[in-house]
Each structure stands twice: as structure tokens, then as C-alpha cells.
Design an enzyme around this catalytic site. Structure first.
Site, short mmCIF file in Angstrom:
data_model
loop_
_atom_site.label_atom_id
_atom_site.label_comp_id
_atom_site.label_asym_id
_atom_site.label_seq_id
_atom_site.Cartn_x
_atom_site.Cartn_y
_atom_site.Cartn_z
N CYS A 18 0.87 -1.21 0.11
CA CYS A 18 -0.03 0.15 -0.06
C CYS A 18 1.04 1.47 0.02
O CYS A 18 0.38 2.42 -0.35
CB CYS A 18 -0.79 0.05 1.13
SG CYS A 18 -2.44 -0.89 1.01
N LYS A 21 0.68 3.11 -3.09
CA LYS A 21 -0.29 3.74 -3.64
C LYS A 21 -0.34 5.42 -3.67
O LYS A 21 0.76 5.71 -3.05
CB LYS A 21 -1.61 3.52 -2.88
CG LYS A 21 -2.25 4.12 -1.79
CD LYS A 21 -3.22 3.45 -1.52
CE LYS A 21 -3.87 3.85 -0.12
NZ LYS A 21 -5.21 3.31 0.21
N THR A 48 -16.52 10.72 -0.69
CA THR A 48 -16.00 10.76 0.87
C THR A 48 -14.77 9.89 0.95
O THR A 48 -14.49 9.46 2.35
CB THR A 48 -17.32 10.21 1.67
OG1 THR A 48 -17.81 9.07 1.14
CG2 THR A 48 -18.23 11.21 1.57
N ASP A 51 -13.93 3.32 2.18
CA ASP A 51 -13.19 2.22 1.73
C ASP A 51 -13.66 1.44 0.27
O ASP A 51 -13.03 0.77 -0.18
CB ASP A 51 -13.47 1.16 2.85
CG ASP A 51 -12.71 1.69 4.16
OD1 ASP A 51 -11.56 1.90 4.39
OD2 ASP A 51 -13.59 1.96 5.08
N ASP A 68 -8.19 -3.61 -4.75
CA ASP A 68 -7.03 -3.30 -4.28
C ASP A 68 -5.89 -4.10 -4.93
O ASP A 68 -6.10 -5.43 -4.98
CB ASP A 68 -7.07 -3.33 -2.83
CG ASP A 68 -6.46 -1.95 -2.10
OD1 ASP A 68 -5.37 -1.55 -2.26
OD2 ASP A 68 -7.23 -1.79 -1.06
N ASP A 91 -11.53 -3.89 2.77
CA ASP A 91 -12.58 -2.61 2.54
C ASP A 91 -13.83 -3.32 2.56
O ASP A 91 -14.77 -2.35 2.68
CB ASP A 91 -12.18 -2.18 0.98
CG ASP A 91 -10.76 -1.33 1.48
OD1 ASP A 91 -10.66 -0.66 2.26
OD2 ASP A 91 -10.16 -1.20 0.50
N GLY A 139 -10.78 -13.70 -13.20
CA GLY A 139 -9.71 -12.65 -12.97
C GLY A 139 -9.12 -12.02 -14.44
O GLY A 139 -9.90 -12.24 -15.50
N HIS A 140 -8.06 -11.33 -14.57
CA HIS A 140 -7.51 -10.82 -15.63
C HIS A 140 -6.06 -10.84 -15.37
O HIS A 140 -5.49 -10.16 -14.34
CB HIS A 140 -8.19 -9.47 -16.07
CG HIS A 140 -7.68 -8.75 -17.38
ND1 HIS A 140 -7.92 -9.48 -18.44
CD2 HIS A 140 -6.98 -7.70 -17.59
CE1 HIS A 140 -7.36 -8.79 -19.59
NE2 HIS A 140 -6.79 -7.87 -19.06
N ASP A 227 -10.73 1.04 7.63
CA ASP A 227 -9.52 0.37 7.73
C ASP A 227 -8.17 1.18 7.60
O ASP A 227 -8.31 1.96 6.78
CB ASP A 227 -9.58 -1.14 7.22
CG ASP A 227 -9.57 -0.88 5.55
OD1 ASP A 227 -9.55 -0.04 5.12
OD2 ASP A 227 -9.25 -1.88 4.78
CO CO Z 1 -9.79 0.90 3.12
CO CO Z 2 -8.45 0.02 -0.14
#
Ligand code: CO
Ligand code: CO
Length: 352
Positions: A18, A21, A48, A51, A68, A91, A139-140, A227
Site C-alpha cells: 500500500c 499507492k 467521501t 473504503d 485493491d 475494505d 480474473g484478468h 480500515d
Molecule cells: Co480501506
Molecule cells: Co482500499
């Protein structure tokens, strides 16, 4: 030994987990320029910084939609898949939802790594999804320079029971369910500087689903829930205060911390994403003079698959923490409180 046992996936990624990101300061202005969502069934959209999105299907059923994905945060392919899956599922839990099913999102450097490495990543994710009670149904996959993995997760929630980040109220207390410091420890491990051998504990924290914590919290009157991931504890709390039009206080010494992360901070180890979070948050956070620069960074540390942050009525807070701990969420702790909005999003005090 096969490549699956020897490969160090983090060495293939410039940024990890993360912490890779885009920082909030980059994303928020950009989102503000997109067309306004007018579909009345969108109960929670991007405005807003929550998540996940919530999309109402009927009066008593809504979808929870989230995705994610990131570059390797850990070296072992199986662990990478499990951490990424636990992180993506989180999330849905952070909206008070129940996951239904998921899709894999994959970028893979097939010139650099054998296909058995990808098989292990997918196996780690599938096992974690099974633990959450769901199946990954497709999936991809694309070719990429660095391995990339994550999930798109669909869940359900009752439209009136969705726990957004916008319901925190004056007088609430804040509960955090996992220790912080994950970004610092994974960065130390990636750099070969994990002298205390803390990465296994960190992997244990990151692969722990927020499922049990969410189930316990669902039994109490939780006002707001999110989270703690890439923006750090203070970054996600900032989003909560903004969405809820309140201010918050954090008691630094109450926040559960993985001990090794304090040691590594002293040695100057912290991910770039953590420094970026602190730079962004200086406009929002008033640190007491007793809070060191290292403590400031720790509270902004970019987490991957971090804990839930819940805003609960003060009268229920102790009971909620006790119930979380009884259910096995041992790190659950009261870390701060919510107050009336006063122009400062967050105050960080050394102690309660
Ligand atoms: Co989150
Ligand atoms: Co997230």
C-alpha cells in the site's frame, strides 16, 4: 529448491504494498474534477474517500464494491497472494459488509519469473479467500515489468447498516484493532535491514482477516468504520473526520505498535509513502510538542492490510474492546476520541 522457494519478490518492485499507492494529496483533487455521480442507487461513491462503494439493489440489499492491488510487499509468492487478498477483502469488512465473491487482478513479468511463482501467488489468495468463506471466480492477467496482484471484491450489506466513515460523532471513542508499523518493517525486510527478524510477525498481522473484528463490531452500535491502509492511521482518520465533520484526538502512547518498527525508525527506515503521508497531513494534524518526529512518522506509516478503526459511543467503548479481545482480536485498543469540529482535523497528544 525451486524458484518458488528462493525468489525474493520485493526485489522486483520499486515500491511495495500500500506504500505504492498514490498519496491522498495527489488523488483527492483529481477525484474532485470527475463528473458528479448522480445515480440515486449509489449510496457511497468516491466523494467521501471511503473504503468501498455501496450500490443499492433493493430496499434491503446493497452491493459493496472495492478493488485493491499492488507490487510485492513480501518475498514469498504465497504470502504475497495471501496479504493482497486479506487487504482487498478488508475494505468490504470496513463497510460492515459480507464478502460474496472476488476476481484476481494480475500483472506478471513472465520473462523474469516462472509460471509456478504466479501459481503460488494465486494459491495464497485462494486460501485466504476460502478462509473468508468465498471463492475467487475469475480474473484478468497482463504482462508487466513488476509483479502486481490484488482482488476486486464484491460483497453485500443492508443499505441501512453500511458502516461508512461519515458517521463519527462528538464524544465517540476510537478503537484500533491491529498494531501499526507494518510499512516500516516490510521496508526494512525489503532492504535487508530486518535485523530483529520482525517480518514473520508482520506477515502474521497482514494475513489476519479483519473478518472477526468486523463481526464483533457489527454486534455493537458502531457510528463509523474504516480500515487503516496506505494513508496510515492519521491519514484514514483524517478522511473519517472530514467525512463526519468532526475533529479527533489520538493518544500516541495508547496506539498498538509492532516494537521493531520503533527501532527501525531510529535507524531512519521508513517507506517513501509514509514520508509522503506525513507531508500531506501537516496541514491537518496538530502534534503536541512532546511528539517526536519518529512518533509522527509511525502514526502516518503506510499500512498494508492494517486494522479496523472504529468510532463508537463512549458508553460502549470498553465493552466493545473487551468483546474484540475475547474473540481473539488481541491488539484491540482505545486510541483516541472524537470531538466537535474546530478547524484542526486531528490533535495528537502523548497520552490520554
Ligand atoms: Co480501506
Ligand atoms: Co482500499
Amino acid at each position: 529448491m525451486s524458484e518458488v522457494d528462493t525468489v525474493r519478490l520485493t526485489q522486483l518492485a520499486k515500491r511495495a504494498g500500500c506504500a505504492a499507492k498514490q498519496p491522498p494529496g495527489y488523488l483527492l483533487p483529481l477525484l474532485g474534477k470527475l463528473p458528479v455521480v448522480i445515480d440515486p442507487n449509489v449510496l457511497v461513491g468516491s466523494s467521501t474517500a471511503d473504503d468501498a462503494a455501496i450500490y443499492k439493489l433493493t430496499d434491503d440489499l446493497a452491493l459493496v464494491l472495492t478493488t485493491d492491488f499492488f507490487t510485492p510487499i513480501v518475498d514469498r509468492p504465497y504470502d504475497f497472494g495471501a496479504v493482497a487478498a486479506a487487504n482487498a477483502l478488508s475494505d468490504v469488512y470496513a463497510m460492515g459488509g459480507k464478502p460474496l465473491t472476488a476476481l484476481n487482478l494480475v500483472g506478471f513479468p513472465d520473462q523474469k519469473l516462472g509460471v509456478e511463482v504466479l501459481a503460488e501467488i494465486l494459491r495464497g489468495a485462494a486460501d485466504k479467500a476460502a478462509e473468508a468463506g468465498i471463492s475467487i471466480v475469475g480474473g484478468h492477467t497482463i504482462k508487466s515489468e513488476e509483479p502486481i496482484f490484488g482482488l476486486c471484491v464484491v460483497g453485500t450489506v443492508h443499505p441501512q447498516k453500511a458502516l461508512t466513515n461519515s458517521g463519527a460523532r462528538q464524544g465517540d471513542l476510537l478503537i484500533l484493532t491491529k498494531p501499526i508499523g507494518l510499512g516500516i518493517i516490510t521496508t526494512a525486510a525489503k532492504n535487508g535491514e530486518d535485523s530483529l527478524g520482525a517480518i514473520q510477525e508482520a506477515i502474521g498481522v497482514m494475513t489476519t482477516l479483519n473478518r472477526v473484528a468486523a463481526e464483533v463490531l457489527g454486534q455493537f452500535d458502531v457510528h463509523a468504520l474504516t480500515d487503516v491502509t496506505g494513508f496510515g492511521l492519521l491519514g484514514h482518520l483524517r478522511n473519517m473526520t472530514a467525512a463526519s465533520s468532526v475533529s479527533a484526538t489520538i493518544w500516541a502512547d495508547a496506539v498498538p505498535v509492532l516494537p521493531a518498527s520503533r527501532e527501525y525508525l531510529k535507524a531512519g527506515i521508513a517507506p517513501g509513502g509514509t514520508h509522503a503521508n506525513l507531508r500531506f497531513l501537516v496541514d491537518w494534524v496538530a502534534f503536541d510538542p512532546g511528539i517526536t518526529k519518529e512518533q509522527q512518522l509511525l502514526l502516518c506509516d503506510a499500512q498494508t492490510s492494517g486494522g479496523l478503526l472504529a468510532s463508537v459511543p463512549a458508553s460502549l467503548a470498553e465493552e466493545t474492546v473487551a468483546a474484540l479481545r475475547r474473540a481473539g482480536v488481541g491488539a484491540a485498543t482505545l486510541v483516541g476520541e472524537i470531538s466537535k469540529a474546530d478547524g484542526t482535523a486531528i490533535r495528537v497528544l502523548p497520552t490520554r
